[in-house]
Scaffold this motif. Structure first.
Motif, PDB file in Angstrom:
ATOM      1  N   VAL A 194       0.856  -1.172   0.000  1.00  0.00           N
ATOM      2  CA  VAL A 194       0.000   0.000   0.000  1.00  0.00           C
ATOM      3  C   VAL A 194       0.895   1.227   0.000  1.00  0.00           C
ATOM      4  O   VAL A 194       1.681   1.416   0.937  1.00  0.00           O
ATOM      5  N   ALA A 195       0.803   2.029  -1.062  1.00  0.00           N
ATOM      6  CA  ALA A 195       1.545   3.291  -1.125  1.00  0.00           C
ATOM      7  C   ALA A 195       0.700   4.349  -0.425  1.00  0.00           C
ATOM      8  O   ALA A 195      -0.116   5.029  -1.047  1.00  0.00           O
ATOM      9  N   ALA A 196       0.891   4.463   0.889  1.00  0.00           N
ATOM     10  CA  ALA A 196       0.004   5.294   1.711  1.00  0.00           C
ATOM     11  C   ALA A 196       0.204   6.775   1.424  1.00  0.00           C
ATOM     12  O   ALA A 196       1.329   7.251   1.290  1.00  0.00           O
ATOM     13  N   ARG A 197      -0.929   7.492   1.366  1.00  0.00           N
ATOM     14  CA  ARG A 197      -0.913   8.943   1.199  1.00  0.00           C
ATOM     15  C   ARG A 197      -1.299   9.670   2.481  1.00  0.00           C
ATOM     16  O   ARG A 197      -1.002  10.852   2.635  1.00  0.00           O
ATOM     17  N   ASP A 198      -1.982   8.962   3.371  1.00  0.00           N
ATOM     18  CA  ASP A 198      -2.428   9.592   4.611  1.00  0.00           C
ATOM     19  C   ASP A 198      -2.685   8.511   5.653  1.00  0.00           C
ATOM     20  O   ASP A 198      -2.539   7.312   5.380  1.00  0.00           O
ATOM     21  N   SER A 199      -3.075   8.934   6.845  1.00  0.00           N
ATOM     22  CA  SER A 199      -3.282   7.992   7.945  1.00  0.00           C
ATOM     23  C   SER A 199      -4.453   7.056   7.677  1.00  0.00           C
ATOM     24  O   SER A 199      -4.479   5.932   8.180  1.00  0.00           O
ATOM     25  N   ALA A 200      -5.433   7.493   6.876  1.00  0.00           N
ATOM     26  CA  ALA A 200      -6.561   6.620   6.547  1.00  0.00           C
ATOM     27  C   ALA A 200      -6.090   5.417   5.728  1.00  0.00           C
ATOM     28  O   ALA A 200      -6.555   4.284   5.938  1.00  0.00           O
ATOM     29  N   ASP A 201      -5.177   5.640   4.782  1.00  0.00           N
ATOM     30  CA  ASP A 201      -4.613   4.520   4.023  1.00  0.00           C
ATOM     31  C   ASP A 201      -3.879   3.557   4.944  1.00  0.00           C
ATOM     32  O   ASP A 201      -3.994   2.333   4.816  1.00  0.00           O
ATOM     33  N   VAL A 202      -3.100   4.105   5.867  1.00  0.00           N
ATOM     34  CA  VAL A 202      -2.355   3.271   6.805  1.00  0.00           C
ATOM     35  C   VAL A 202      -3.322   2.451   7.661  1.00  0.00           C
ATOM     36  O   VAL A 202      -3.137   1.244   7.866  1.00  0.00           O
ATOM     37  N   ALA A 203      -4.371   3.094   8.167  1.00  0.00           N
ATOM     38  CA  ALA A 203      -5.352   2.399   9.007  1.00  0.00           C
ATOM     39  C   ALA A 203      -6.026   1.273   8.234  1.00  0.00           C
ATOM     40  O   ALA A 203      -6.267   0.184   8.781  1.00  0.00           O
ATOM     41  N   ALA A 235      -2.725  -1.208  16.523  1.00  0.00           N
ATOM     42  CA  ALA A 235      -3.105  -2.510  15.969  1.00  0.00           C
ATOM     43  C   ALA A 235      -4.606  -2.675  15.769  1.00  0.00           C
ATOM     44  O   ALA A 235      -5.035  -3.502  14.955  1.00  0.00           O
ATOM     45  N   ASP A 236      -5.412  -1.900  16.482  1.00  0.00           N
ATOM     46  CA  ASP A 236      -6.864  -1.960  16.289  1.00  0.00           C
ATOM     47  C   ASP A 236      -7.325  -1.117  15.105  1.00  0.00           C
ATOM     48  O   ASP A 236      -8.530  -1.009  14.854  1.00  0.00           O
ATOM     49  N   GLY A 237      -6.401  -0.518  14.373  1.00  0.00           N
ATOM     50  CA  GLY A 237      -6.745   0.276  13.201  1.00  0.00           C
ATOM     51  C   GLY A 237      -7.147   1.700  13.514  1.00  0.00           C
ATOM     52  O   GLY A 237      -7.550   2.439  12.611  1.00  0.00           O
ATOM     53  N   LYS A 238      -6.994   2.124  14.759  1.00  0.00           N
ATOM     54  CA  LYS A 238      -7.371   3.477  15.141  1.00  0.00           C
ATOM     55  C   LYS A 238      -6.204   4.437  14.935  1.00  0.00           C
ATOM     56  O   LYS A 238      -5.041   4.078  15.133  1.00  0.00           O
ATOM     57  N   VAL A 239      -6.541   5.657  14.538  1.00  0.00           N
ATOM     58  CA  VAL A 239      -5.549   6.722  14.405  1.00  0.00           C
ATOM     59  C   VAL A 239      -5.567   7.527  15.698  1.00  0.00           C
ATOM     60  O   VAL A 239      -6.578   8.134  16.047  1.00  0.00           O
ATOM     61  N   GLN A 240      -4.459   7.503  16.412  1.00  0.00           N
ATOM     62  CA  GLN A 240      -4.388   8.164  17.710  1.00  0.00           C
ATOM     63  C   GLN A 240      -3.314   9.249  17.699  1.00  0.00           C
ATOM     64  O   GLN A 240      -2.278   9.098  17.048  1.00  0.00           O
TER      65      GLN A 240
END
Length: 595
Positions: A109-118, A245-250
């Motif tokens: 995944v070529a992430a562009r933002d934290s949503a992609d990472v999540a 690890a729960d997919g949350k952006v903190q």
């Protein structure tokens, strides 16, 4: 290491086996999925992930295995770290003998933002995938490289934003604002230095190698040329945005999720989550930065040991302070090499500083000055300004030679040899200040000379904080890095490497030569062990096969780090070699070990 730190260690070490057992709570036999095995995501699953990340899912490829044009460009750019870093299928180190090789992940995944990472983290958790993250890709241990894994590539997240008066989110009332810089997960130090220093006229404590990723260096502890003045890079961390690890952006800081925040300050973020942005304190910029070089050869073993002892005394009395950093190298053929930097001094003062040592050398016939003392000073604002060096000292830098490359992309020419190198062996040790006492300094000099018979030993004076100011020591002491760094006058580094061996690049591993190189490193390290047995070491620059790594890297902090790992990543989604909690997993990270 101070007495209170020894006491802490004696209290926490007996608890370590219990903590390790608790960390392995997931049932044994639990395994991650691999391509072609039951549980590997279907084509439909991958398509769903691709849609979730805006189509930025692909299979990373090595350009050395691409078509003729791609391979030709890759061979032409094989010494360009900026090119290597822009290839998701490559890492800056091409491998480590007997340990790992640079191999692309199965998907990326070529992430562009934290949503992609999540989205990638959630997908990896649901499908039990081996997950790796890469921004700069400089890890000597291959922590951003794993076959059959899902790669989260953050290179495009390279934004840099300056703050005149930053206050962490949700900070307690009365928290004073301070100058800071926010940096995306894919930014390199040259990006940060360009914005903070060249353009902004301030300083941020970062790495010496300009193509290193900001996030990886900070969360591993982080040292730069001027750490003796400003402390570790981790000590400057004010806030981080992290996907857990729960997919949350903190957003974490000293007042929100303080344990996770503390773990990120030297505990290696890739063991706890994926940092997508961090905010670092900036400092007033010194009026000058500069450097000094010198090379001297001794004509006998006796004079070599005398020179080593004299240099250690000179360092203790004159250089072990916030002005000086970088390297004193004890090399083969009894050659002493000086490549040090300074801050806050003018050229005349810097040159005068070295006159007592030069006078001592010149008064004795048994020494030959191979390269005379040279000093260079400049306005500190120009220290990472590629245009300045193009005009005044082009021989010092190398550049990104690709068409259309940012003109700010420069690196120190001395760092270019690390691009693509294949490590045969590597070792390091923090040297305690007690070795500089008159009762031990001769023994320390003898050990350095004995080690140099096998392999060059570099004393990285900026990577030990003995002699640093009180505020830098206090801030660095509040990180997870081994407390021994506070009392170390230098980090001794020993390494041996060959050229790039990426598949398809034409390079091959000279196995007999690699074995000899590894043996020489081990023998040099053993010689140092005469004065620093079982020495603590720096997690980012050390032996891949480090024994007792939990204590060597983090000492009394390890049980607390392990508790944080269990809290924020109980199933071990985030895993790196010799990272917190990794003892619960097989070497490749796919199988749980038996408790």
């Amino acid at each position: 290491m101070k007495r209170r730190d020894c006491l802490k260690a004696s209290l926490t070490l007996p608890l370590l086996p219990l903590a390790l057992k608790a960390a392995g709570a997931t049932p044994t036999g639990w395994a991650r999925a691999r391509p072609g095995t039951p549980g590997w995501p279907s084509a439909t699953d991958w398509e769903q992930l691709s849609r979730a990340v805006g189509g930025r899912l692909s299979v990373p490829q090595s350009p050395f295995l691409g078509d003729a044009a791609a391979r030709s460009e890759a061979l032409a750019q094989i010494s360009n770290p900026f090119y290597i870093g822009d290839q998701p299928g490559l890492t800056q180190t091409s491998g480590y003998f007997g340990a790992w090789r640079s191999v692309p992940s199965a998907q990326m995944v070529a992430a562009r933002d934290s949503a992609d990472v999540a989205a990638a983290v959630t997908f990896a958790r649901r499908h039990r995938l081996r997950l790796v993250v890469k921004g700069g890709g400089h890890s000597y241990h291959g922590t951003s490289c794993a076959p059959d894994s899902l790669l989260v590539w953050t290179r495009a997240m390279n934004q840099v934003q300056l703050h005149g008066a930053f206050v962490p989110r949700g900070a307690r009332p009365g928290t004073p604002p301070q100058p800071a810089v926010s940096v995306g997960a894919g930014a390199m130090w040259i990006d940060a230095y360009t914005a903070v220093t060249t353009q902004g006229g301030r300083y941020v404590q970062g790495g010496g190698c300009t193509s290193v990723g900001v996030t990886g260096l900070v969360t591993g502890g982080g040292f730069g040329s001027f750490s003796k003045a400003f402390g570790t890079a981790a000590a400057s961390l004010l806030e981080a945005e992290v996907v857990t690890a729960d997919g949350k952006v903190q957003v974490v800081n000293a007042d929100h999720e303080p344990e996770l925040f503390w773990a990120l300050k030297g505990g290696c973020a890739a063991s706890f989550g994926i940092v997508t942005r961090m905010t670092l304190k900036t400092h007033a910029l010194p009026h000058t930065f500069g450097g000094v070089s010198l090379k001297v050869q001794a004509n006998s073993e006796a004079s070599w040991r005398a020179l080593a002892a004299q240099v250690l005394r000179f360092y203790r009395d004159t250089l072990c302070n916030p002005h000086w950093g970088e390297q004193i190298t004890f090399g083969g053929e009894r050659v002493l090499s000086i490549a040090m930097v300074f801050q806050g001094l003018d050229r005349a003062t810097a040159e005068a500083t070295w006159q007592p040592l030069l006078a001592w050398i010149q008064a004795r016939a048994e020494y030959t000055v191979r390269e005379p003392l040279q000093a260079l000073a400049m306005p500190a604002r120009d220290f990472w300004d590629a245009d300045f060096f193009r005009q005044h000292a082009p021989q010092i830098i190398a550049e990104d030679t690709r068409a259309g490359a940012p003109p700010t992309h420069m690196l120190w020419k001395g760092d270019q040899g690390q691009v693509g190198w294949f490590l045969h062996g590597y070792a390091s040790a923090w040297l305690p200040s007690a070795l500089l006492g008159e009762d031990r300094i001769e023994n320390a000099a003898d050990a350095l000379c004995a080690a140099a018979e096998h392999m060059d030993v570099g004393l990285h004076c900026n990577k030990g904080l003995f002699g640093a100011p009180a505020d830098a020591l206090a801030a660095s002491g509040a990180t997870t890095t081994h407390p021994a760094v506070l009392d170390a006058f230098a980090l001794a580094l020993i390494g041996n490497a060959g050229g790039p061996v990426y598949p398809g690049c034409g390079g091959t591993v000279d196995e007999p030569g690699a074995r000899r190189g590894a043996l020489r490193v081990n023998r040099a390290y053993a010689a140092l062990g005469a004065v620093v047995p079982q020495a603590p070491t720096y997690v980012s620059e050390c032996d891949y096969f480090q024994k007792g790594w939990q204590q060597a890297f983090w000492g009394p902090h390890y049980p607390r780090l392990l508790a944080a790992k269990r809290r924020y990543d109980p199933d071990g989604l985030f895993l790196i070699h010799h990272g917190v909690g990794s003892e619960a997993w097989s070497d490749d990270g796919f199988e749980r070990r038996a408790s």
